[in-house]
Design an enzyme around this catalytic site. Structure first.
Site, PDB file in Angstrom:
ATOM      1  N   LYS A   1       3.629   2.203  11.308  1.00  0.00           N
ATOM      2  CA  LYS A   1       3.687   3.502  10.677  1.00  0.00           C
ATOM      3  C   LYS A   1       3.295   4.615  11.659  1.00  0.00           C
ATOM      4  CE  LYS A   1       1.275   5.922   7.515  1.00  0.00           C
ATOM      5  NZ  LYS A   1       0.017   5.964   6.838  1.00  0.00           N
TER       6      LYS A   1
ATOM      7  N   ARG B   1       6.364 -13.932   8.810  1.00  0.00           N
ATOM      8  CA  ARG B   1       6.924 -12.596   8.620  1.00  0.00           C
ATOM      9  C   ARG B   1       8.215 -12.437   9.398  1.00  0.00           C
ATOM     10  NH1 ARG B   1       2.718  -8.487  10.815  1.00  0.00           N
ATOM     11  NH2 ARG B   1       4.378  -6.987  10.447  1.00  0.00           N
TER      12      ARG B   1
ATOM     13  N   GLU C   1       0.874  -1.166   0.000  1.00  0.00           N
ATOM     14  CA  GLU C   1       0.000   0.000   0.000  1.00  0.00           C
ATOM     15  C   GLU C   1       0.907   1.211   0.000  1.00  0.00           C
ATOM     16  OE1 GLU C   1      -3.407   0.670   2.755  1.00  0.00           O
ATOM     17  OE2 GLU C   1      -2.872  -1.360   3.390  1.00  0.00           O
TER      18      GLU C   1
END
Ligand SMILES: *[C@@H]1O[C@H](CO)[C@@H](O)[C@H](O)[C@H]1NC(C)=O
Ligand SMILES: *[C@@H]1O[C@H](CO)[C@@H](O)[C@H](O)[C@H]1NC(C)=O
Length: 850
Positions: free
Chosen positions: A502, A492, A267
């Site tokens: 973020k 991950r 994104e």
């Protein structure tokens, strides 16, 4: 934790003896027994096929064991059919067994023997001449050929209908012979780094003199093991993913021609961090390794969060890591098609417009207490009504939250991803690419799988957080009867001791705890880059961890250790003193001068050498002198002699001067230049005072970054800001570095730029090819462009300050010589600024001093 395995357990002993009795080796029997599922399947096969009555040879038995691992999902008759085919000698290799499993998964018994045998290469044989001819045809399709890509050719032969059955070694030899004949012999292997742990990828070597790290880092990892074994090694072959309609598989195979297509779909709403490096490595790496392609797809369905700078930065980081996107695409390319499919889905009675509030939806899904689930009043409204309502949504007649389009899935399913997910919502925000055209935007759940399908993705690789989504992913593709890619999930990568969310990063930047998003204390990829971490070190770290279904939580200190190991053989070494202390060598004449030519790396001659002056006045490290001597101290102190790296003579203390506070300001020594040479017990670094040759180079600022957080889990603290450690940026002024620095910096920079240009030219050519191969319906003129400059920044200048630490030139530094033509003799100009960042210390440390 798996249950403890006890080789003396009677049940284990019995199984092992059963397996050995049909011909399986002891080791393989034990291995099979360790995995209860494999063991049970293998036992069934052995008994059903009566294998103990006619024991097999070692190789055949191994194939049966591998059938038990791969074929646990096959029904018994199919499995036994394959086992029999192994026992009767039709299937001879692991590849054939894999093909047989695949074949029978797709077309169960009764089997058409001819089709089965041809799909599995039964009876395959090839003469050496035929092999060479087939290899030559295959390689012609890969032109232009290059030894750099040799690692992708061999796996690529696995996609070839004939070559995939040939003996690996024969194919490899034939490949290499053909390459040698057409493009010349393989270049000599660069000096290999030593790798103590055989599982670790070898330390990539300095292939050209000074800028190795900026070269395609991807080719340097031990790709074989990462891409051919474990999670990635077990992925299906192209076309092997289940389809609702056989015709879709055929179209897919016709279009892909067996090539792998992956995608990296960020994104564009933030800067990428170290966790993304793994996603980039997995998606781009897997495609490249298999001779396929990887898209960079910006998943831009949320107009509210996107900013232009993120698009640029994402492309830049991917290229910096050594990869080139096959094409840059956008989810928004497909807004029209997605909309049409949403209408189609509604017409099929599989979507409806719902006006529930978020709370109502939650409650109908069982609420927080996971109570009973029920359909809302809109779920069963007539199709015509939903179509009309959806049209109204599209025409802006509803505000955000007043109406949504939901998929009509299965509320009874245990998987929340089947509870009528939202497909479309109203967002009255202009989109950076489609402007005001749309006020409805598709959700991730609706968009992602469909875009994968449009782009004919063969392997949709993502992290395990998305496991539950696989069901809705397949549900939607199949509901629309389109090609259904297969999503596969790996664990991950996250680092402990830092934050990557973020929101938290933004807080750190906004509140001034760090300088910027690329502050070297952060673990965004732009921060790591600025700090001087080579892309090859990141790839080597990620590749070395391997790819599996479990998540990797790695301590920051382990990451740093991996960087250190990478840098050891990949950067040159310079003499440097951080806190200089003046030394006068009194028995040398005032105008004494010896120019010393010294290697830039003791083990890597390719780095070349630098020439530095040795004079009567030199500087040594403050810490290398002590007034109080002690037995285990071998550096300079009253009465002591110490060696100077590469200098002609050791020096011996004579006296020293102090200032009014008692601080030592100068040491007087004598050179041991007469009589029999003295052998000092230690050598220290130094730089000479010699203005005529520009020595020493003064470092305007040396920045040492310490860990930003006190704990290993800042994100888990109630307030992560309270976990910030004090004084994490140490700025040292007045450091000095040898004059070898400047030519090294200029040469490194020039070479990086040259490599950057070549790579970019190739990328542009490939891009043109890709553009012409498929007619673009949508303009991508706004897409970020590949440039050479993206690949080159001050940080390419890296070195080890001998005995000190690893450093890189910060982006705030400026050296006028970088703008001069390559090959120009560099000199420091007024206004030049030398600002260095410490990449990592030489050893793991927790203290402040460097
Ligand atoms: C297994 O093989 C043995 C020896 O050839 C034979 O006596 C026996 O009947 C076979 N059993 C089955 C189930 O085929
Ligand atoms: C995907 O494959 C189909 C054929 O199955 C083809 O028509 C289409 O152009 C391909 N998509 C892309 C983005 O290349």
């Amino acid at each position: 934790m798996p249950p403890k395995f006890d080789p003396n357990d009677p049940a284990v002993v019995e199984l092992v003896s059963l397996f050995k009795s049909f011909g399986l080796s002891e080791t393989k029997s034990l291995e099979a027994v360790r995995n209860p599922k494999t063991a049970a399947t293998l036992k069934d096969i052995v008994q059903a096929c009566n294998l103990t009555a006619n024991p097999l040879d070692d190789k055949q038995a191994g194939l049966i064991a591998s059938l038990a691992t791969q074929g646990s999902k096959l029904a018994e008759p199919e499995r036994n059919y394959i086992a029999t085919a192994v026992a009767d000698g039709r299937l001879k290799t692991a590849d054939q067994v894999t093909a047989a499993v695949k074949f029978l998964t797709e077309s169960p018994l009764p089997v058409d023997t001819n089709r089965f045998e041809s799909a599995c290469g039964v009876g395959f044989s090839i003469t050496p001449e035929e092999l060479d001819a087939t290899v030559a045809t295959y390689l012609k399709s890969k032109e232009p050929l290059s030894w750099d890509k040799v690692n992708t050719y061999l796996p690529g032969t696995k996609q070839d209908d004939v070559l995939k059955w040939a003996n690996n070694l024969d194919v490899k030899n034939s490949l290499e012979a053909y390459l040698t004949k057409t493009i010349g012999p393989k270049p000599a292997a660069p000096a290999k780094g030593k790798s103590k742990d055989p599982k670790k990828p070898p330390v990539p070597a300095a292939s050209s003199s000074t800028a190795p790290a900026e070269q395609a880092a991807s080719s340097e990892v031990n790709e074989r093991s990462v891409f051919e074994e474990g999670f990635l090694g077990r992925l299906h072959k192209v076309g092997g993913n289940p389809q609702k309609h056989e015709s879709r598989r055929k179209e897919h195979l016709d279009w892909t021609k067996g090539r792998v297509f992956t995608r990296f779909p960020p994104e564009p709403n933030g800067f990428l961090h170290i966790g993304h490096a793994k996603a980039i490595f997995v998606n781009f790496g897997y495609a490249a390794h298999n001779g396929g392609h990887c898209y960079l797809r910006f998943d831009d369905t949320n107009p509210e969060a996107e900013e232009a700078r993120y698009f640029e930065s994402i492309l830049e980081v991917i290229r910096w890591l050594g990869f080139e996107p096959y094409k840059i695409t956008y989810s928004s390319d497909h807004f029209q098609k997605l909309y049409e499919l949403a209408v189609d889905l509604t017409k099929r009675g599989l979507a409806y417009v719902c006006h529930c509030t978020g709370e109502e939806i939650n409650a109908a899904r069982g609420g927080a207490e996971r109570g009973p689930r029920y359909a809302c009043s809109h779920r069963d409204r007539p199709v015509e009504e939903s179509l009309a309502e959806f049209e109204k949504m599209k025409n802006g007649e509803y505000g955000p939250g007043e109406a949504i389009l939901r998929m009509k899935q299965d509320l009874e399913d245990g998987n929340p991803q089947m509870w009528d997910l939202v497909a479309y919502r109203v967002l009255k925000a202009p989109h950076h690419r489609t402007g005001d055209k749309w006020v409805i935007y598709p959700t991730y759940d609706f968009t992602h799988c469909l875009c994968d399908s449009f782009e004919n993705i063969t392997h949709s690789l993502c992290t395990t957080e998305f496991i539950q989504s696989r069901v809705s992913y397949e549900w939607l593709c199949n509901a629309l009867d389109i090609y259904c890619p297969r999503q596969s999930e790996y664990g991950r990568l996250s680092l402990e001791g830092t934050v990557t969310s973020k929101r938290k990063l933004k807080k750190l930047v906004d509140d001034g705890h760090v300088m910027s998003w690329d502050d070297p204390r952060l673990y965004t990829l732009i921060a790591l880059r600025r700090r001087g971490v080579p892309p090859g070190a990141i790839i080597s770290f990620v590749g070395g961890l391997g790819v599996s279904t479990s998540a990797s939580n790695i301590l920051v200190s382990r990451f740093e250790q991996s960087i250190r190991e990478y840098l050891e053989l990949n950067v040159p070494r310079l003499l440097m003193v951080i806190k200089p202390l003046k030394v006068i060598i009194e028995n040398l004449p005032e105008d004494f001068l010896v120019m010393i030519d010294k290697p830039l790396h003791p083990k890597v001659p390719a780095f070349g050498s630098s020439t530095i002056p040795f004079t009567r006045t030199i500087y040594i490290e403050e810490d290398d002198f002590r007034l109080e001597d002690s037995k285990d101290y071998f550096r300079l102190a009253p009465g002591k002699t110490v060696g100077l790296f590469q200098a002609p003579y050791p020096i011996t203390y004579v006296s020293h001067k102090t200032d009014e506070t008692g601080k030592v300001t100068e040491i007087i020594c004598k050179a041991e230049n007469e009589g029999p040479p003295k052998k000092p017990k230690a050598f220290i670094q130094w730089v000479a005072d010699h203005p005529a040759s520009g020595s020493p180079i003064r470092v305007d600022e040396l920045r040492v970054f310490h860990r930003l957080f006190k704990s290993d889990a800042p994100a888990a603290q109630p307030d992560f800001l309270k976990d910030i450690a004090p004084d994490t940026l140490e700025v040292v002024k007045g450091s000095m570095v040898e004059i070898g620095f400047l030519p090294l910096a200029k040469k490194t920079y020039d070479e990086a730029l040259k490599i950057g240009k070549t790579r970019t030219e190739i990328a542009h050519k490939e891009d043109e090819k890709a553009q012409t191969s498929v007619k673009e319906e949508i303009s991508h003129d706004d897409a970020p462009k590949a440039t050479a400059e993206q690949l080159v920044g001050n940080e390419v200048v890296r070195f080890q300050g001998l005995r000190v630490a690893y450093f890189a030139l910060d982006k705030d530094a400026s050296l006028a010589c970088f703008n001069e033509p390559a090959g120009t003799e560099p000199v420091l100009k007024p206004g030049d600024k030398v600002i260095l960042n410490r990449i990592v210390s030489l050893k793991e440390d927790s203290g402040k001093t460097i």
